[in-house]
Motif scaffolding. Structure first.
Motif, mmCIF file in Angstrom:
data_model
loop_
_atom_site.group_PDB
_atom_site.id
_atom_site.type_symbol
_atom_site.label_atom_id
_atom_site.label_comp_id
_atom_site.label_asym_id
_atom_site.label_seq_id
_atom_site.Cartn_x
_atom_site.Cartn_y
_atom_site.Cartn_z
ATOM 1 N N THR A 126 0.713 -1.025 -0.144
ATOM 2 C CA THR A 126 -0.029 -0.210 0.038
ATOM 3 C C THR A 126 0.806 1.364 0.063
ATOM 4 O O THR A 126 1.995 1.252 0.421
ATOM 5 C CB THR A 126 -0.850 0.097 1.213
ATOM 6 N N ARG A 127 0.336 2.610 -0.453
ATOM 7 C CA ARG A 127 1.110 3.636 -0.466
ATOM 8 C C ARG A 127 1.661 4.016 1.037
ATOM 9 O O ARG A 127 2.883 4.334 1.171
ATOM 10 C CB ARG A 127 0.027 4.865 -0.745
ATOM 11 N N GLU A 128 0.686 3.572 2.012
ATOM 12 C CA GLU A 128 1.141 3.961 3.518
ATOM 13 C C GLU A 128 2.209 2.953 3.863
ATOM 14 O O GLU A 128 3.256 3.453 4.639
ATOM 15 C CB GLU A 128 -0.120 3.588 4.340
ATOM 16 N N GLN A 129 2.293 1.792 3.402
ATOM 17 C CA GLN A 129 3.536 0.881 3.699
ATOM 18 C C GLN A 129 4.727 1.461 3.002
ATOM 19 O O GLN A 129 5.961 1.423 3.516
ATOM 20 C CB GLN A 129 2.967 -0.503 3.276
ATOM 21 N N ILE A 130 4.509 1.600 1.758
ATOM 22 C CA ILE A 130 5.556 2.304 1.166
ATOM 23 C C ILE A 130 6.256 3.494 1.653
ATOM 24 O O ILE A 130 7.437 3.809 1.716
ATOM 25 C CB ILE A 130 5.455 2.555 -0.410
ATOM 26 N N ASP A 131 5.425 4.583 1.953
ATOM 27 C CA ASP A 131 5.922 5.908 2.696
ATOM 28 C C ASP A 131 6.625 5.421 3.885
ATOM 29 O O ASP A 131 7.753 6.087 4.350
ATOM 30 C CB ASP A 131 4.512 6.602 2.772
#
Length: 446
Positions: free
Chosen positions: A28-33
């Protein structure tokens, strides 16, 4: 891990992110960030990021993931802004940049930057040093007496305004997450992962803030991408990343099965670049320089010109001279030459039918033109000088290459690298002509 890091509540932990990608799921974007930021903060350890990059290498990333990974690396540092760049007279300057994925004899940046700038477009070319068989632009330019690579942002902006072109080292503040990640990938067998190559290149290029970007994506034995299919996928991925970020991005797919030009080595390549700027030089170097210039100028809104004209009339050379002088260099100084040379000769009459880029690159590296690890010094005069190209007829005993080094004990290992990397055989004129007339440009993407 520091006590402060341990006491801070984190929204994820590295193991669950690793598990997700290991098991084939999209992050997810949150995991990547989080994982990119946490790695930069030393919350995620090197061994954990190594596991994640290997999972990415094996399972890939969706386009969305690559874009978000790239954005996270950009967000780890500063961004440059050329929006207000003007000439000393106040005329706004458009900016354009080029990036090559690296190869053997790839000195194109040297004539290209002043050529494009000679048409009134600013070229902020942030470059690097070589590692392994691929040469670094900064290493080449540092063979010019007095030239310096490290400029402040203020110095860079002033030079762009007054000269129109700058080739210098990227500041440490641009995408620092990528700097750490690149070093990790280099020692964990994950350099070739296309999502990680694309995000590494494009995070830095987008952070640099140029308005237009042209990519030179190489394929062949002397490139990181050995086959055209992988190179095409990399080019398409990077073009999409650039355009998604608002950068006008295109790519040329180019051949790196044979070295570019007739030299591989630092001062040797500077000399050849000056020949191109003087209206001469090898046909393949001129072809690629002109086509990249045409694409860069078109992206910046300059059309209807033939960039070859400013190679012939001296305007590009004028910008080169001013660019080198602005960075403390003496463009008229004698370039360094190696203390020792040795010839590689043809064993039979015939046509040079093969000349492998990787073999030549490894030979130049072993002669002292490159380094095995970051920070090692290089020999300015070392390298390989070619006296024949595929398709040329040669005679028994004719010199095909001259090896240059300051340390003659390197000759044997260099010649071992060349063994099997070239061939002289019988060939009819049609076959020889086909080899001579090959274009270095394979395709245009975007």
């Amino acid at each position: 891990m520091s006590t402060e890091s341990q006491s801070t509540a984190e929204p994820f932990d590295a193991i669950e992110v690793i598990h997700a990608k290991r098991d084939g799921h999209a992050l997810t974007r949150e995991q990547i960030d989080w994982v990119v930021d946490a790695y930069t903060r030393d919350v995620v350890a090197d061994e954990q990021m190594s596991a994640l990059t290997m999972a990415i290498f094996l399972n890939g990333m969706e386009r969305r993931e690559i874009a978000e990974w790239t954005a996270a690396m950009i967000a780890s540092g500063e961004r440059m802004d050329f929006a207000g760049l003007t000439t000393p007279e106040g005329r706004p300057l458009a900016t354009t940049d080029k990036h090559s994925t690296g190869g053997v004899g790839d000195k194109i940046t040297l004539p290209l930057a002043p050529l494009v700038a000679s048409y009134g477009v600013a070229v902020p070319q942030l470059s690097g040093r070589g590692l392994g068989h691929t040469g670094g632009t900064l290493d080449k330019l540092e063979s010019i007496r007095g030239w310096r690579a490290d400029l402040s942002n203020q110095e860079m902006m002033r030079q762009l305004s007054e000269v129109g072109a700058v080739i210098c080292a990227a500041g440490a503040g641009l995408a620092p997450a990528d700097k750490r990640l690149y070093a990790l990938r280099d020692v964990t067998g994950t350099v070739e992962a296309i999502p990680l190559i694309a995000s590494s290149i494009m995070s830095k290029k987008i952070a640099e803030g140029t308005g237009t970007l042209v990519l030179d994506v190489k394929c062949g034995s002397g490139a990181f991408m050995k086959n055209e299919e992988d190179a095409r996928e990399l080019a398409r991925t990077m073009v999409d990343l650039g355009r998604d970020a608002g950068v006008n991005t295109t790519a040329l797919l180019t051949d790196m099965s044979v070295p570019l030009g007739l030299t591989a080595g630092n001062a040797l390549e500077v000399r050849e670049s000056v020949e191109v700027l003087a209206g001469g030089g090898p046909a393949d170097v001129v072809e690629l320089t002109v086509e990249l210039a045409r694409a860069m100028l078109a992206g910046a809104g300059v059309t209807g010109v033939d960039p070859a004209e400013n190679l012939r009339n001296g305007r590009a050379m004028d910008v080169w001279t001013r660019m080198i002088e602005a960075q403390g260099g003496d463009p008229r100084a004698q370039l360094p030459t190696a203390a020792h040379t040795e010839a590689v000769t043809a064993e039979t009459d015939g046509v040079l039918t093969e000349l492998d880029a990787m073999a030549v690159g490894l030979a130049a590296w072993r002669l002292g033109a490159g380094r095995e690890r970051q920070g090692q010094p290089v020999q300015a005069g070392a390298g390989v000088e070619l006296h024949a190209r595929p398709g040329d007829r040669v005679a028994k005993g004719q010199t095909l290459m001259t090896l240059h080094t300051d340390t003659p004990e390197r000759f044997e290992r260099a010649k071992a690298a060349l063994a099997g990397g070239w061939a002289v055989a019988e060939a009819d004129e049609a076959a020889a002509a086909a080899l001579r007339e090959r274009s270095v440009i394979l395709d245009r993407i975007g």
